[in-house]
Scaffold this motif. Structure first.
Motif, PDB file in Angstrom:
ATOM      1  N   LYS A  82      33.724  35.172  37.085  1.00 29.12           N
ATOM      2  CA  LYS A  82      34.807  34.444  36.429  1.00 29.12           C
ATOM      3  C   LYS A  82      34.399  33.026  36.064  1.00 29.12           C
ATOM      4  O   LYS A  82      33.575  32.400  36.731  1.00 29.12           O
ATOM      5  CB  LYS A  82      36.035  34.377  37.349  1.00 29.12           C
ATOM      6  N   ALA A  83      35.036  32.532  34.991  1.00 27.97           N
ATOM      7  CA  ALA A  83      34.989  31.117  34.641  1.00 27.97           C
ATOM      8  C   ALA A  83      36.373  30.543  34.939  1.00 27.97           C
ATOM      9  O   ALA A  83      37.395  31.153  34.601  1.00 27.97           O
ATOM     10  CB  ALA A  83      34.636  30.927  33.168  1.00 27.97           C
ATOM     11  N   TYR A  84      36.402  29.373  35.579  1.00 24.53           N
ATOM     12  CA  TYR A  84      37.646  28.768  36.030  1.00 24.53           C
ATOM     13  C   TYR A  84      37.920  27.471  35.282  1.00 24.53           C
ATOM     14  O   TYR A  84      37.015  26.676  35.041  1.00 24.53           O
ATOM     15  CB  TYR A  84      37.583  28.482  37.536  1.00 24.53           C
ATOM     16  N   PRO A 136      42.300  30.669  30.724  1.00 22.20           N
ATOM     17  CA  PRO A 136      43.715  30.371  30.997  1.00 22.20           C
ATOM     18  C   PRO A 136      43.880  29.081  31.793  1.00 22.20           C
ATOM     19  O   PRO A 136      42.988  28.666  32.542  1.00 22.20           O
ATOM     20  CB  PRO A 136      44.192  31.577  31.809  1.00 22.20           C
ATOM     21  N   ARG A 137      45.031  28.475  31.631  1.00 23.10           N
ATOM     22  CA  ARG A 137      45.338  27.240  32.360  1.00 23.10           C
ATOM     23  C   ARG A 137      46.354  27.450  33.473  1.00 23.10           C
ATOM     24  O   ARG A 137      46.605  26.554  34.257  1.00 23.10           O
ATOM     25  CB  ARG A 137      45.857  26.179  31.380  1.00 23.10           C
ATOM     26  N   THR A 138      46.964  28.628  33.540  1.00 19.10           N
ATOM     27  CA  THR A 138      47.979  28.886  34.560  1.00 19.10           C
ATOM     28  C   THR A 138      47.328  29.143  35.914  1.00 19.10           C
ATOM     29  O   THR A 138      46.229  29.692  35.998  1.00 19.10           O
ATOM     30  CB  THR A 138      48.851  30.088  34.172  1.00 19.10           C
ATOM     31  N   SER A 141      44.949  32.286  37.331  1.00 15.43           N
ATOM     32  CA  SER A 141      44.297  32.958  36.213  1.00 15.43           C
ATOM     33  C   SER A 141      42.870  32.460  36.039  1.00 15.43           C
ATOM     34  O   SER A 141      42.491  31.418  36.571  1.00 15.43           O
ATOM     35  CB  SER A 141      45.083  32.715  34.914  1.00 15.43           C
ATOM     36  N   ALA A 142      42.074  33.219  35.278  1.00 15.66           N
ATOM     37  CA  ALA A 142      40.688  32.842  35.018  1.00 15.66           C
ATOM     38  C   ALA A 142      40.187  33.655  33.831  1.00 15.66           C
ATOM     39  O   ALA A 142      40.892  34.538  33.317  1.00 15.66           O
ATOM     40  CB  ALA A 142      39.815  33.107  36.248  1.00 15.66           C
ATOM     41  N   LEU A 143      38.985  33.342  33.392  1.00 16.37           N
ATOM     42  CA  LEU A 143      38.328  34.139  32.354  1.00 16.37           C
ATOM     43  C   LEU A 143      37.337  35.055  33.052  1.00 16.37           C
ATOM     44  O   LEU A 143      36.338  34.598  33.615  1.00 16.37           O
ATOM     45  CB  LEU A 143      37.613  33.246  31.343  1.00 16.37           C
ATOM     46  N   VAL A 173      42.390  36.824  32.542  1.00 18.11           N
ATOM     47  CA  VAL A 173      43.067  37.687  33.508  1.00 18.11           C
ATOM     48  C   VAL A 173      44.003  36.897  34.411  1.00 18.11           C
ATOM     49  O   VAL A 173      43.816  35.709  34.668  1.00 18.11           O
ATOM     50  CB  VAL A 173      42.048  38.451  34.389  1.00 18.11           C
ATOM     51  N   GLY A 174      45.003  37.625  34.891  1.00 14.84           N
ATOM     52  CA  GLY A 174      45.872  37.117  35.937  1.00 14.84           C
ATOM     53  C   GLY A 174      45.547  37.849  37.235  1.00 14.84           C
ATOM     54  O   GLY A 174      44.399  38.175  37.508  1.00 14.84           O
TER      55      GLY A 174
END
Length: 365
Positions: A82-84, A136-138, A141-143, A173-174
């Motif tokens: 993931k990217a955060y 994503p910024r929520t 979540s992450a990419l 993704v969530g």
């Protein structure tokens, strides 16, 4: 391009990128693995030439001959990472060097060429930088990034392919499980095993997951969220879930997880949690744990928590375990204190909310 190091990627950017307002709407509730970014990375390999033709191109379908080797003999491996999004608006990968090592090890087990580790890391960095607006910024979540490699020679012959395609796709993704932090219920598989000694249990290849699907379907029929596999020899020792490692937390504060003996995937989240737990002063044992002992310890209160972990699911509490001959609740059936503490410690580092004393974050921008 170097066959042993990093690469220069040709960018053939997608002229039909998703419009910004539509992208933001998709990012509000992306689910898991159903929405994809505008681009993907591809790199080719041919015997005698090595790795070549590294590109960033529009996300889209491939065209293969019906005799392509991967379709018949399953020469395929993949990774999950993931990217955060960081608090200052930047972004980082989490331990991509560890994914690169595991990808190389999986390739060697499947008789595939090893992608140089710097090239693996560069390919993921490149895609995230191009599709940075898809992170994503929520909270939570992450990419999610899916590097994979497949055999591409068109021949019906039982042999390693001389030609391969490596690709990276990305999906915002969530939470992996519905309900987020809710505890899951496991089904003990007695009819199926995930891996045997000498097999591919410690490689991340599609065949391992395909072989787990019948057991997972059985778990769903029995009203459970996930399957937990026992060892293939004695059908006694707890190994892992369909796609996650497992940890046990005892009343004395110690933690135990099955050892890496070749039949269990060496999870990067698993390794990170072991490090974090020990630095928090917890005793961690990598030792076998029998399913009957798990039930007995839970019923008499010796075992008070259990959780599964992986890149997709992060840290997920286990509330109940069911099977043909087993049924028990762990603790009060909810998220435990140690599980919550470890999950928080991991997520705080991944999301840049806590200092990264381990050098795990690979900042991209």
């Amino acid at each position: 391009m170097s066959n042993t190091g990093s690469a220069s990627f040709l960018r053939e950017l997608n002229p039909n990128r998703v419009e910004a307002t539509k992208r933001e709407a998709l990012l509000e509730n992306p689910g898991f693995g159903r929405v994809f970014t505008d681009h993907m990375v591809t790199i080719r390999y041919s015997e005698g030439r090595g790795w070549y033709d590294a590109k960033v191109v529009a996300h889209g379908p491939f065209s293969f001959d019906p005799a392509t080797l991967v379709l018949h003999y399953a020469q395929e491996i993949f990774e999950g990472m993931k990217a955060y999004r960081l608090p200052d608006g930047g972004a980082a990968l989490f331990r991509p060097d560890a994914n690169a090592r595991r990808f190389r090890n999986s390739a060697e087990r499947l008789a595939m060429p090893a992608l140089p580790e710097p090239l693996f890391v560069d390919s993921v960095r490149e895609l995230v930088r191009v599709d940075r607006e898809w992170i994503p910024r929520t909270d939570g979540s992450a990419l999610y990034l899916r590097p994979f490699m497949i055999a591409t020679e068109a021949v019906l012959g039982m042999k390693p392919s001389p030609d391969y395609l490596y690709c990276v796709v990305a999906t915002p993704v969530g939470s992996y499980f519905k309900g987020g932090a809710s505890a899951v219920t496991l089904w003990v598989s007695e009819n199926f095993t995930r891996a045997a000694p000498g097999g591919t249990g410690d490689a991340k290849c599609g065949g391992n997951y395909a072989a787990s699907l019948a057991a997972q379907a059985e778990a769903i029929r029995e009203g459970c969220d996930q399957v937990v596999f026992l060892d293939a020899v004695e059908r006694r020792w707890v190994e892992e879930l369909g796609g996650m490692n497992v940890f046990f937390v005892f009343a004395d504060g110690s933690i135990q997880t099955p050892p890496l003996t070749g039949t269990i995937l060496p999870g990067i989240t698993r390794a990170s949690l072991i490090t974090l737990a020990r630095d928090l002063g917890l005793t961690v044992r990598e030792e076998p744990y029998a399913i009957d002992q798990w039930q007995a310890d839970a019923q008499r209160g010796k075992l008070v928590e259990a959780f599964a972990c992986g890149t997709a699911a992060v840290v997920t509490p286990i509330g109940k375990v069911k099977g043909r001959t087993h049924e028990f609740t762990i603790g009060d059936g909810n998220l435990g204190l140690v599980t919550a503490r470890l999950k928080s410690a991991l997520l705080d580092i991944q999301n840049g909310r806590a200092p990264d004393h381990y050098g795990w974050l690979d900042r991209l921008f």
